[in-house]
Design an enzyme around this catalytic site. Structure first.
Site, PDB file in Angstrom:
ATOM      1  N   GLU A 120     -19.615 -78.825  64.264  1.00  0.00           N
ATOM      2  CA  GLU A 120     -19.538 -77.537  64.950  1.00  0.00           C
ATOM      3  C   GLU A 120     -18.084 -77.259  65.308  1.00  0.00           C
ATOM      4  O   GLU A 120     -17.385 -78.121  65.856  1.00  0.00           O
ATOM      5  CB  GLU A 120     -20.393 -77.543  66.219  1.00  0.00           C
ATOM      6  CG  GLU A 120     -21.891 -77.528  65.968  1.00  0.00           C
ATOM      7  CD  GLU A 120     -22.420 -76.128  65.688  1.00  0.00           C
ATOM      8  OE1 GLU A 120     -21.622 -75.179  65.666  1.00  0.00           O
ATOM      9  OE2 GLU A 120     -23.646 -75.996  65.495  1.00  0.00           O
ATOM     10  N   ASP A 190     -22.717 -68.509  59.566  1.00  0.00           N
ATOM     11  CA  ASP A 190     -21.577 -69.375  59.870  1.00  0.00           C
ATOM     12  C   ASP A 190     -21.357 -70.380  58.734  1.00  0.00           C
ATOM     13  O   ASP A 190     -22.296 -70.726  58.027  1.00  0.00           O
ATOM     14  CB  ASP A 190     -21.763 -70.092  61.213  1.00  0.00           C
ATOM     15  CG  ASP A 190     -23.040 -70.928  61.298  1.00  0.00           C
ATOM     16  OD1 ASP A 190     -24.094 -70.425  60.873  1.00  0.00           O
ATOM     17  OD2 ASP A 190     -22.987 -72.063  61.817  1.00  0.00           O
TER      18      ASP A 190
END
Length: 815
Positions: A120, A190
């Site tokens: 992340e 993403d």
């Protein structure tokens, strides 16, 4: 820097490399033998952005009940990050399962949490959604997302971390370093289009394509791109979860958007275009050459199939090869058929291959032809002495020598002239009386049994100045005066084009509109079929006044630019009703269908219909924007007296205030679409429209030109189960359901349309009858208040259609 927790170091086992030696470690009571048949658990490295700052990311990824990932990379300049220097934060041991992927798929594997390491990265895009829309997909075209650049220091740490992960997990190949959007394209976007995939590739992380290979495929696909089905198979071969349906459906649009964000971040459209195909095939060429070989062979087969089976329309109503190539075992059904003709008219064309003689019968009578026949010669004979009105038969026997062949062609009927003015005295009396009472003018044409039996003009083409005063010498109406036919454009331009494209196999009305217009998606657009637009059941509003800033949908929908308007049509206009809830007559439907014609044909709408429909039929007075194509205002019937102001009652930017003569009246067509639109803008004459209506009565052709097939015409003119007055675009008489339009005598099969400017068309196959009434009913003063007003011309029966149509039927049926 090491990122492996201390506890895992204590659990490491010692192994000897000798295959014959068995070792038992002190910490493990089991005997261990290394098998040669194994692989590592971790197959993929997945990149994410958090979409929130560091502090919120830590809570979301660490606190119980949330998500997780193996690593978190903070961002420079984030006020919520407590340290001066960026550090890599490990949240889950690499041997453990982090909850970062969710429902996912890549290269045949599902639930990638079991097989991947997730990183992340703190990066916060912002997305904006129009208030009146509800998103259906992550990559919704109506959603605006702004993606910031990634922090350079952050990417430097990411490269170092990724290299270490790849060293520890050798089963992660280049094509297995992927983004969250790659493995879940319908849910996620993403790490976004600003993620530096190419920078990582240059550092030895992940996949990228070779420029020279892309160019090779680009040159090929620019000429003929792969089919949608082949693109779906190629995406699947690379790794995406795409099922080959042959349709540009939502799963494919999502996967293409994800692919483009990864490999073509400057071109994220969701379109199945040549450049995306070139990059995709270049990647397969580099990383999956065996898969590429199979796909490319299929591409070549598709090109050969396209080249060997072009869909062309016939050059006659009947083209019969004699003897038939695939004859029936029932001998007396071969080499026979029917054709449409009128008594005393018609012809036969014999294209002889190698026959010396043949017996040809028309309506049971043998006709005289050359004897002997000459090979490779064309013969043309009149059938005036043999034909009758309606269905005629032909039969061919005794083609000699045995094995010889020939082809028969029967052209479509053409219009003959047989003016029968006295039959229509009641019609003439009504229109002439109303001309004296103030109605401006009209032209009327009636076609019966292949004859133009009436073509008459009445009154003035132009009667008023812009200030409402009458001209000292009004411009007289002529039989060849051009009229702005308003919504009859929907039929005689857009529908004619769509029926032609459908007949050529280029259009399937049962397919979703976005199959042909990939950007038409979001907010339920994916569910709308081409047919829904044709039947006015897509749920669009009746109008959107693009030309006015004060339109009911807000200034965002203001446009006096054709390109902007088309973009709004494709991605912005909201629905006001559900699909197939009701028939809601809408100009928006046909504006979109006009765009559809342009996209499929590769031509502007006016260019397509003028060059592919009207000119082949010899029609020179049916055009868009006539003043730009050599016509004078004096050749055209005027419409509104004071521009689009309704007598000074309306005001908007760039409004016209002079008499409208030769410019389309419809404000959306003129201001927002440059005069060329699917719903309005066509100008024509009663004579030209008579030919187009004879095309319809003929079943799709005229003389030696076929515009569309009888099957497609039937499909477009048949009634809808939900409402008998609707065909595909065409309005139908039904069982007197639209008497105000078709009158009380029209058969249930009659179809046609009306136009706001004062035009009406009726085509009634039951009676082999067609009627066109062109008026300039709007070229009159306007009476009433500021909000409640009416054109004086619409008070007359001539401007109301049904009475004129009724009198014409009476003169025909009572004759």
């Amino acid at each position: 820097m090491s990122f492996t927790p201390l506890k895992t170091l204590l659990k490491q086992l010692c192994y000897l490399s000798s295959a014959a030696l068995l070792v038992s470690c002190a910490s493990n009571p089991y005997t261990y033998t290394q098998s040669a048949n194994y692989s590592h658990r971790v197959k993929f490295l997945v990149m994410h952005y958090t979409a929130i700052d560091y502090e919120k990311s830590m809570r979301a990824l660490v606190d119980e009940g949330g998500l997780s990932s193996h690593y978190l990379l903070p961002e420079s300049g984030d006020p919520s990050y407590p340290k001066d220097d960026l550090e890599i934060i490990q949240l889950v041991d690499e041997k453990d399962r982090a909850w970062h992927a969710g429902r996912s798929f890549w290269q045949g594997r599902e639930d990638l949490n079991d097989h991947s390491i997730g990183i992340e990265i703190v990066n916060v895009p912002s997305c904006h959604i129009p208030e009146q829309t509800k998103l259906a997909m992550e990559n919704d075209a109506s959603k605006l997302c702004i993606f910031p650049d990634y922090d350079a220091k952050q990417i430097e740490l990411l490269i170092k971390l990724s290299k270490d992960i790849l060293a520890r997990n050798p089963d992660i190949g280049p094509t297995q370093v992927i983004g969250h959007s790659d493995i879940a394209p319908s849910r996620k976007n993403d790490p976004g289009p600003r993620f530096p995939w190419y920078q990582l590739y240059k550092a030895g992380i992940g996949a990228w394509y070779d420029s020279n290979t892309v160019d090779k495929y680009w040159q090929l696909f620019s000429a003929s791109k792969p089919s949608v089905e082949l693109m779906q198979k190629a995406l699947r071969s690379y790794g995406y979860e795409v099922i080959a349906t042959g349709q540009l459906d939502s799963q494919t649009l999502d996967a293409l958007s994800a692919f483009q964000m990864h490999f073509l971040p400057w071109h994220v459209s969701g379109n199945s275009d040549a450049r995306s195909a070139a990059v995709l095939f270049a990647l397969l060429d580099k990383y999956f050459p065996k898969k590429l070989e199979r796909l490319f062979k299929e591409y070549q087969q598709q090109q050969q199939a396209v080249e060997s089976a072009p869909k062309t329309l016939a050059n006659a109503q009947v083209v019969a090869r004699i003897p038939a190539l695939d004859p029936s075992s029932r001998a007396l059904v071969n080499d026979r058929g029917t054709f449409i003709a009128y008594k005393g008219r018609g012809e036969i064309i014999i294209e002889n291959q190698d026959a010396t003689s043949a017996d040809i019968f028309i309506n049971g009578e043998k006709i005289n032809i050359a004897s002997p026949l000459t090979a490779e010669k064309i013969y043309q004979y009149s059938l005036a002495k043999r034909t009758r009105d309606g269905i005629n038969t032909y039969k061919v026997e005794n083609v000699l020598p045995e094995g010889a062949s020939l082809t028969l062609r029967f052209p479509y009927p053409t219009l003959d002239t047989n003016n029968s003015q006295k039959r229509f005295s009641a019609v003439d009396e009504l229109i002439n009386h109303e001309i004296k009472e103030g109605f401006p003018g009209a032209v009327l044409a009636v076609i019966k049994d292949g004859k133009l039996i009436k073509l008459s003009h009445y009154g003035a083409a132009k009667k008023y100045h812009a200030d409402g005063s009458e001209l000292a010498s009004p411009q007289a109406m002529q039989n060849d005066t051009l009229f702005d036919i308003a919504s009859n454009s929907k039929m005689f331009a857009t529908n004619f084009a769509l029926m032609k494209l459908a007949s050529e196999g280029k259009l399937d009305v049962e397919k979703p509109l976005f199959y042909y217009l990939p950007e038409f998606r979001g907010s339920g657009r994916e569910q709308r079929l081409v047919k829904d637009l044709l039947t006015h059941s897509a749920g669009y509003p009746a109008v959107v006044d693009f030309h006015r800033k004060d339109n009911k949908f807000g200034e965002r929908f203001f446009s006096q630019n054709s390109l902007r308007t088309k973009n709004l049509l494709l991605t912005g206009v909201p629905f006001v009703a559900g699909r197939n809830v009701k028939h809601l007559y809408s100009d928006i439907d046909y504006m979109l269908l006009g765009v559809l014609v342009e996209r499929i044909s590769g031509m502007a709408l006016d260019t397509y219909v003028e060059s592919q429909v009207y000119q082949p039929l010899g029609l020179t007075h049916t055009v868009y924007n006539p003043l730009q194509k050599g016509f004078l205002a004096s050749q055209i019937a005027a419409t509104e007296i004071n521009g689009n102001t309704r007598g000074g009652r309306i005001e908007f930017e760039n409004i016209r205030t002079d008499v409208l003569q030769g410019e389309v009246h419809d404000e959306k067509a003129f201001y927002a679409l440059g005069g060329v639109a699917g719903h309005a803008g066509l100008f024509s004459t009663a004579g030209d429209l008579s030919v187009l209506m004879q095309v319809l009565l003929n079943g799709g052709g005229y003389d030696n030109k076929q515009i569309f097939t009888p099957q497609v015409l039937e499909q477009f003119t048949n009634s809808q189960a939900s409402d008998e007055t609707y065909g595909l675009g065409w309005r139908r008489a039904g069982h007197q359901a639209r008497k105000w339009h078709f009158g009380p005598y029209a058969s249930p099969r009659a179809f046609g349309h009306t136009g706001w400017t004062g035009t009406v068309t009726v085509i009634d196959p039951e009676y082999d009858l067609a009627i066109v009434l062109l008026t300039n009913a709007r070229h009159t003063p306007i009476e009433g208040s500021q909000k409640n007003y009416q054109f004086v011309g619409k008070r007359f029966e001539t401007g109301k259609y049904g009475s004129i149509i009724s009198l014409i039927y009476e003169s025909i049926l009572n004759h």
